[in-house]
Design a protein around this motif. Structure first.
Motif, short mmCIF file in Angstrom:
data_model
loop_
_atom_site.label_atom_id
_atom_site.label_comp_id
_atom_site.label_asym_id
_atom_site.label_seq_id
_atom_site.Cartn_x
_atom_site.Cartn_y
_atom_site.Cartn_z
N ARG A 54 0.83 -1.20 0.00
CA ARG A 54 0.00 0.00 0.00
C ARG A 54 0.87 1.26 0.00
NH1 ARG A 54 -5.10 0.42 1.71
NH2 ARG A 54 -4.61 1.92 3.36
N GLY A 55 2.00 1.20 0.68
CA GLY A 55 2.91 2.34 0.67
C GLY A 55 3.47 2.59 -0.71
N VAL A 83 2.82 5.06 10.41
CA VAL A 83 3.66 5.67 9.36
C VAL A 83 4.42 6.85 9.97
CG1 VAL A 83 3.75 6.71 7.05
CG2 VAL A 83 1.95 5.04 7.60
N HIS A 87 9.34 7.58 7.43
CA HIS A 87 9.02 6.40 6.64
C HIS A 87 9.28 6.70 5.16
CE1 HIS A 87 6.62 3.29 4.60
NE2 HIS A 87 6.68 2.60 5.73
N TYR A 89 7.74 6.16 2.50
CA TYR A 89 6.62 6.66 1.71
C TYR A 89 5.72 7.61 2.51
CZ TYR A 89 8.07 2.82 -1.32
OH TYR A 89 8.80 1.96 -2.11
N ILE A 93 2.12 8.89 1.24
CA ILE A 93 0.93 8.39 1.94
C ILE A 93 0.09 9.55 2.44
CG2 ILE A 93 0.19 7.20 4.05
CD1 ILE A 93 2.57 5.25 3.58
N PRO A 112 1.01 0.30 5.75
CA PRO A 112 1.78 0.54 4.51
C PRO A 112 2.47 -0.69 3.95
CG PRO A 112 2.97 1.37 6.42
CD PRO A 112 1.60 0.98 6.91
#
Length: 363
Positions: A54-55, A83, A87, A89, A93, A112
């Motif tokens: 997902r990230g 997150v 992180h 991403y 995100i 993520p």
């Protein structure tokens, strides 16, 4: 062999041929899609069988949007409990969540590292096309999937709503996105300099040409690194038409054995094309350094040069108006000047070689 056996044999041959043709066409089509997505900078196309988190998908959505040029590596705030600001991403995100392209979970988590599902991905790409919650009634997820199918965003994807996506699926999904019209009626890919070919596919060459930087001659690795807007180790590198894995060593060898290296690069996809000066490639571009010993004019047009000859004795044809002007009496180049020519080479039916100038650098 009787007639019935012949018919059966032909049926087998035709079936195998048909399957082989379809497989080859599918492979060529995916290679095109992979090239387009790679050049676009939306995602890395290496390891297409890997599942996508997902990230990672949040990063793809941002890279496909107008936010791609402004996103930073670290977020100023931590939007989700799982997150942190640092992180990989985090910033992507945050943007994906703020724009409504992706949702978090109850309890304030984003998860993520979990694999992204088709349902999540469909919501994201529809969001990029300008569709929001108000465009869907009743079962939001079901309505979005219906729209996803109606817009043919599912071309070459055979996934159910809860199935997870691989990179191969994302390559197909974002390629389909580029060809799809936004809610306002404009082809989404125009924002990334996409143009369609006569058969309705995206032309990767125009994408590269529209934002290709170069040419430039570098004669040291430090000069190359200072010229590039990204790190050499992060780039996809091609040297004299061949992909190289250890770009640092390859560049060292090229620099040590030549008068320099010709450089083109594409920022969005972090791709570098290097050509060793003096190394003639039978396909693709070549670069040569030398002194102009003669400018050749066609007897039918004494104002427009048709070719130049360098001190290596080779003739280099001038076919484009831009190149003809550069080496004419109106241009800045004269006999005795040193120059780096960028050219392509073709071989005729009788084995004669033709070198055609496509660019130059005054040395």
């Amino acid at each position: 062999m009787n007639g019935r056996e012949i018919v059966a044999s032909l049926a087998v041959v035709l079936t195998v041929t048909s399957v082989s043709t379809m497989t080859a066409e599918a492979s060529a089509n995916f290679d095109l899609r992979k090239k387009v997505i790679g050049v676009s900078g939306i995602m890395s196309t290496a390891n297409p069988n890997m599942t996508v988190t997902r990230g990672e998908f949040a990063s793809m959505l941002v890279n496909a949007s107008s936010y791609r040029s402004t996103v930073s590596g670290i977020s100023n705030t931590s939007v989700f409990a799982d997150v942190p600001r640092n992180h990989e991403y985090a910033a992507c995100i945050r943007i994906a969540a703020e724009q409504g392209w992706m949702n978090g979970y109850l309890g304030g988590d984003f998860k993520p590292e979990e694999s992204v599902t088709l349902q999540d991905a469909a919501k994201g790409v529809l969001g990029l096309l300008g569709y929001g919650n108000s465009d869907f009634t009743g079962d939001q997820s079901g309505s979005r999937l219906s729209k996803y199918h109606f817009l043919e965003l599912d071309e070459n994807l055979n996934k159910e709503a809860e199935e997870v996506l691989k990179k191969e699926d994302c390559i197909n999904l974002f390629y389909n996105l580029l060809k799809t019209d936004t809610k306002s009626g404009t082809m989404f890919g125009k924002s990334l300099d996409c143009e369609l070919t006569a058969d309705g596919e995206i032309n990767p060459f125009t994408m590269v040409d529209n934002s290709l930087k170069g040419p430039k001659i570098v004669r040291s690795k430090s000069s190359l690194k200072s010229y590039l807007p990204f790190k050499l180790g992060e780039a996809n590198v091609s040297l004299d038409g061949e992909s190289v894995s250890n770009s640092s060593d390859a560049v060292n060898v090229a620099l040590e054995s030549s008068n320099g290296v010709l450089v083109y690069y594409h920022s969005l996809s972090k791709t570098i094309w290097l050509y060793t000066v003096g190394n003639e490639n039978e396909s693709g571009r070549s670069a040569v350094f030398g002194e102009i010993s003669n400018v050749v004019y066609n007897s039918a047009d004494l104002m427009t040069p048709s070719a130049i000859i360098l001190d290596d004795g080779n003739t280099y044809e001038l076919t484009s108006t831009e190149m003809q002007f550069a080496f004419s009496s109106y241009g800045s180049l004269r006999v005795g000047d040193t120059v780096v020519l960028v050219y392509t080479m073709s071989t005729g039916n009788e084995g004669n070689e033709t070198r055609t100038v496509i660019d130059y650098i005054e040395d």
